[in-house]
Design a protein around this motif. Structure first.
Motif, mmCIF file in Angstrom:
data_model
loop_
_atom_site.group_PDB
_atom_site.id
_atom_site.type_symbol
_atom_site.label_atom_id
_atom_site.label_comp_id
_atom_site.label_asym_id
_atom_site.label_seq_id
_atom_site.Cartn_x
_atom_site.Cartn_y
_atom_site.Cartn_z
ATOM 1 N N TYR A 101 -5.984 3.348 3.123
ATOM 2 C CA TYR A 101 -5.052 2.842 2.127
ATOM 3 C C TYR A 101 -5.333 1.362 1.894
ATOM 4 N N GLU A 102 -5.857 1.054 0.707
ATOM 5 C CA GLU A 102 -6.150 -0.329 0.414
ATOM 6 C C GLU A 102 -4.868 -1.070 0.081
ATOM 7 N N GLN A 103 -4.904 -2.354 0.354
ATOM 8 C CA GLN A 103 -3.746 -3.196 0.090
ATOM 9 C C GLN A 103 -3.951 -3.947 -1.215
ATOM 10 N N TYR A 104 -2.914 -3.974 -2.028
ATOM 11 C CA TYR A 104 -2.937 -4.683 -3.295
ATOM 12 C C TYR A 104 -2.094 -5.947 -3.136
ATOM 13 N N GLY A 147 0.611 4.003 1.881
ATOM 14 C CA GLY A 147 0.962 4.448 3.218
ATOM 15 C C GLY A 147 0.320 3.575 4.255
ATOM 16 N N SER A 185 0.853 -1.177 0.000
ATOM 17 C CA SER A 185 0.000 0.000 0.000
ATOM 18 C C SER A 185 0.896 1.236 0.000
#
Lengths: 114, 113
Positions: free
Chosen positions: A101-104, A96, A94
Motif C-alpha cells: 500500500y503506497e502512501q500518498y 490499508g 493509504s
C-alpha cells in the motif's frame, strides 16, 4: 494533486505556543501517517493511525500528540513549541496497512517557530 | 536499528541515464519505495519493490536485492524537470501491523543541459 489535504499551509508562531495541524486523507483511505521534515534531516516518521487507532509510533516527542477522528481526518498537536520544531509537517494516507500500500502525501504545513 | 544510505548529490546531463543507489539495514523489511520530491513540495510515489528484481515504469526502473540490502533507481532519457530529490524508503513492520516508512536523507539530482 494526491487527494490528501492539509491545513494550514503556513503557520508562524512563537516559542512556547501550541498549534494544531489538520489532515484529511484521500477518500477511502483508512490509514494516516504524520512525518516531520526539517532542513538538516530527511523525512522522519512520527505516528500512524488506522481507522481511529494508533498503529505505530516513531520518534515523536512527548510534547506532540495526534488523533484520528471517526470521519478519518487527523490532527497533530504540537505544544510548548521550540525553535527546533520549525519544519515541514507532512501527512500521508493509504488504503490499508498491508504490503504494497503506497502512501500518498499531502502538500504539507510549513511551521515556523520564532 | 534502521539505517538507510544514499548519495547526497548527483549531477547528470539531459538525455542521459542516471542510477541512484540505496543501501539499507532494517528489521522487519516489508518492501522498498522510491519517492520524488521537488523542493518545498510533497513527495510523490515513483516505484515499489518487495521481491528481488527489476520493476520498470516508463522512464523509471527500480531494482531490489534483499540479500544485499541494496536497491537502485534508474532514470532514463533525463529531462530538466527530473531535477529533484529522490528518496529511498523502507517499509518496516511485522505481520502487516504497520506501514511506516523509514526514509533515507535523499539524493539531490541536478540535471544539466
Amino acid at each position: 494533486d494526491s487527494g490528501v489535504t492539509q491545513t494550514p499551509k503556513h503557520l508562524i508562531t512563537a516559542t512556547g505556543q501550541r498549534v494544531t495541524l489538520r489532515c484529511s486523507p484521500r477518500s477511502g483511505d483508512l490509514s494516516v501517517y504524520w512525518y516531520q521534515q526539517s532542513l538538516d534531516q530527511g523525512l522522519q516518521f512520527l505516528i500512524q493511525y488506522y481507522n481511529g487507532e494508533e498503529r505505530a509510533k516513531g520518534n515523536i516527542l512527548e510534547r506532540f500528540s495526534a488523533q484520528q477522528f471517526p470521519d478519518l481526518h487527523s490532527e497533530l498537536n504540537l505544544s510548548s513549541l521550540e525553535l527546533g520544531d520549525s519544519a515541514l509537517y507532512f501527512c500521508a494516507s493509504s488504503v490499508g496497512v498491508g504490503q504494497g500500500y503506497e502512501q500518498y502525501f499531502g502538500p504539507g504545513t510549513r511551521l515556523t517557530v520564532t | 536499528g534502521q539505517n538507510i544510505d544514499q548519495p547526497t548529490e548527483m549531477t547528470a546531463t539531459e538525455g542521459a541515464i542516471v542510477q541512484i543507489n540505496c543501501t539499507y539495514q532494517t528489521s522487519g523489511f516489508n518492501g522498498l519505495f522510491w519517492y520524488q520530491q521537488h523542493a518545498g513540495e510533497a513527495p510523490t510515489f515513483l516505484s515499489y519493490n518487495v521481491l528481488d528484481g527489476l520493476e520498470e515504469k516508463g522512464r523509471f526502473s527500480s531494482f531490489l536485492s534483499r540479500s544485499k540490502g541494496y536497491s537502485y533507481l534508474l532514470l532514463k532519457e533525463l529531462q530538466m524537470k527530473d531535477s529533484a530529490s529522490y528518496l529511498c524508503a523502507v517499509r518496516a513492520g511485522y505481520g502487516g501491523a504497520t506501514n511506516k516508512l523509514i526514509f533515507g536523507t535523499g539524493t539531490l539530482l541536478a540535471v544539466q543541459p
